[in-house]
Enzyme design. Structure first.
Site, PDB file in Angstrom:
ATOM      1  N   GLU A 185       9.357  -5.164   3.587  1.00  0.00           N
ATOM      2  CA  GLU A 185      10.402  -5.710   4.344  1.00  0.00           C
ATOM      3  C   GLU A 185      11.218  -6.847   3.979  1.00  0.00           C
ATOM      4  OE1 GLU A 185       7.150  -6.438   7.200  1.00  0.00           O
ATOM      5  OE2 GLU A 185       7.466  -3.865   7.696  1.00  0.00           O
ATOM      6  N   GLU A 296       7.684   5.653   7.747  1.00  0.00           N
ATOM      7  CA  GLU A 296       6.810   5.668   8.429  1.00  0.00           C
ATOM      8  C   GLU A 296       7.002   5.821  10.082  1.00  0.00           C
ATOM      9  OE1 GLU A 296       5.922   1.083   8.406  1.00  0.00           O
ATOM     10  OE2 GLU A 296       6.107   0.931   5.852  1.00  0.00           O
TER      11      GLU A 296
HETATM   12  C1  XIL Z   1       0.038  -1.437  10.160  1.00  0.00           C
HETATM   13  C2  XIL Z   1      -1.133  -0.624  10.140  1.00  0.00           C
HETATM   14  O1  XIL Z   1      -0.558  -0.037  11.098  1.00  0.00           O
HETATM   15  C3  XIL Z   1      -2.149  -1.693  10.831  1.00  0.00           C
HETATM   16  O2  XIL Z   1      -3.395  -1.133  10.736  1.00  0.00           O
HETATM   17  C4  XIL Z   1      -2.188  -2.920  10.647  1.00  0.00           C
HETATM   18  O3  XIL Z   1      -3.001  -3.721  11.168  1.00  0.00           O
HETATM   19  C5  XIL Z   1      -0.840  -3.324  10.598  1.00  0.00           C
HETATM   20  O4  XIL Z   1      -0.136  -2.869   9.142  1.00  0.00           O
HETATM   21  N1  XIL Z   1       5.285  -1.284   8.758  1.00  0.00           N
HETATM   22  C6  XIL Z   1       4.871  -1.353   7.493  1.00  0.00           C
HETATM   23  C7  XIL Z   1       3.699  -1.144   7.511  1.00  0.00           C
HETATM   24  O5  XIL Z   1       5.189  -1.437   6.210  1.00  0.00           O
HETATM   25  O6  XIL Z   1       2.453  -1.614   6.198  1.00  0.00           O
HETATM   26  C8  XIL Z   1       2.665  -1.572   8.936  1.00  0.00           C
HETATM   27  O7  XIL Z   1       1.122  -0.891   9.046  1.00  0.00           O
HETATM   28  C9  XIL Z   1       3.798  -1.206   9.957  1.00  0.00           C
HETATM   29  C10 XIL Z   1       4.549  -1.434   9.989  1.00  0.00           C
END
Ligand code: XIL
Length: 390
Positions: A185, A296
């Site tokens: 990110e 994701e």
């Molecule tokens: C999220 C997790 O799913 C949650 O449990 C945590 O509270 C916050 O992070 N983008 C990403 C992930 O790269 O690491 C994030 O994961 C979701 C968005």
């Protein structure tokens, strides 16, 4: 042993349906690998947060009164997600346990409990494992950006810590991790350049834009056999952000930086984006000779055009579930095509059952969502049937 909530041992396996195209993975929540006492302690913490949220709730025109269900305790014994994670996927990634904040406790103190637990699980189940993530602006320890005397860490200090972290993680896991999110990110949502301190990146503010190149060079040394990924969200959603990432990776390749894969997160929703945009995104990065992985994915029930005024909670009725199944299926057709073209290598969902999805608390705490392939009890949803059949 089959779970008490479902017996998935005779169910057709998702990853088998796609084995000629890509690895099919899922993010595993550390919770499902905990014992009952650890789960009970965690539930206490969640209930405290829920009580605070309820206390501080402010009505809006969209959500005029508090209507968020109270979180239920985690089931004792193996949760449905455990069985499904073990049986349905041939690739795993930790949802939180491989983030720097969980591991890098102090200058020379590392806690590898979480990654070790998942790696053991992956080995027991013959799965590959990927690493998410070496660098991010969130879930990072506070001390790393401080000089220990009340001020900010210097550029040299931060670079040294980062390199030490990457090398230490690599020394322990380099033979077990197939691909690594090196930077997560880093593209700005405002100008599509690099995220800086205004968007919470102290990496950029302290080290400067070269933190990305340096991290990849160290990651190559630390993980010589793994594929090295740059990962971000909304690349498939917004042309501007997609181009921002394109510009960044093109420059990296020209400078000889060892990035080989773009990770597109794909936290998408029931309406957006159209499949054609997903296809365009994958092919754009493919045109640079890079691989693409979907890191994701889930399909939220909520469009939430504006996070300040999110959609109200809805029912997940048959019409919604069938529509979601259609949408998963058409997107996976596109994935197959891009895998045949030699670009797309892996697809991972961000979770397994709806009950455990992070979307239950994002972008609206406690709204709940239904974005994945298995319902709260671990039963396959129409989307699962559709993907397995196709
Ligand atoms: C999220 C997790 O799913 C949650 O449990 C945590 O509270 C916050 O992070 N983008 C990403 C992930 O790269 O690491 C994030 O994961 C979701 C968005």
């Amino acid at each position: 042993m089959a779970g008490i909530f479902c017996d998935n041992n005779n169910m057709k396996r998702l990853f088998e349906s796609y084995k000629d195209y890509f690895r099919f993975g899922a993010a595993v929540s550390g919770i499902i690998l905990l014992n009952d006492t650890e789960k009970a302690e965690l539930y206490e913490k969640i209930m405290t947060r829920y009580a605070d949220f309820k206390k501080n709730f402010k009505p809006t025109p969209e959500v005029p009164e508090f209507n968020y269900p109270e979180p239920e305790p985690f089931p004792k014994g193996r949760m449905p997600d455990y069985e499904l994670a073990a049986n349905q996927f041939n690739l795993v990634v930790a949802e939180n346990d491989c983030k720097m904040g969980k591991i890098y406790k102090a200058e020379d103190t590392f806690d590898f409990t979480g990654p070790d637990r998942l790696l053991k699980f992956a080995k027991e189940n013959n799965q590959d494992m990927r690493w998410h993530t070496l660098i991010w602006h969130q879930q990072t320890p506070k001390w790393i950006f401080e000089d220990g005397k009340g001020g900010k860490a210097s550029k040299e200090q931060l670079e040294e810590r980062l390199k030490h972290y990457i090398m230490t993680v690599g020394a322990r896991y380099k033979d077990d991790i197939c691909s690594v999110d090196v930077v997560n990110e880093c593209i700005s949502d405002k100008n599509y350049g690099l995220r800086d301190g205004n968007e919470h990146s102290q990496w950029f503010d302290i080290i400067g834009p070269e933190y990305i190149d340096k991290a990849f060079i160290w990651a190559k040394e630390a993980f010589p056999k793994s594929s090295l990924v740059i990962n971000d969200y909304n690349l498939e959603m917004f042309e501007g952000k997609r181009q921002g990432m394109y510009k960044l990776v093109k420059g990296m390749l020209e400078r000889g930086i060892p990035v080989d894969t773009v990770g597109i997160q794909m936290h998408i929703n029931i309406e957006n984006p159209p499949v054609s945009e997903i296809e365009k995104t994958i092919e754009l990065y493919g045109s640079l000779g890079l691989n693409v992985i979907v890191t994701e994915m889930e399909i939220s029930a909520y469009v939430d055009k504006d996070f300040e005024h999110p959609d109200p909670r809805r029912e997940y009725d048959k019409a919604f579930l069938d529509l979601q199944a259609e949408r998963y299926a058409e997107i996976f057709e596109c994935f197959k095509k891009e895998a045949r073209a030699g670009i797309l290598k892996d697809v991972l969902l961000w979770g397994i059952t709806d009950r455990m999805s992070w979307k239950n608390n994002f972008p609206v705490q406690g709204r709940t969502d239904a974005p994945l392939l298995f319902d709260g009890e671990g039963k396959p949803k129409p989307a699962f049937e559709k993907l397995c059949k196709d």
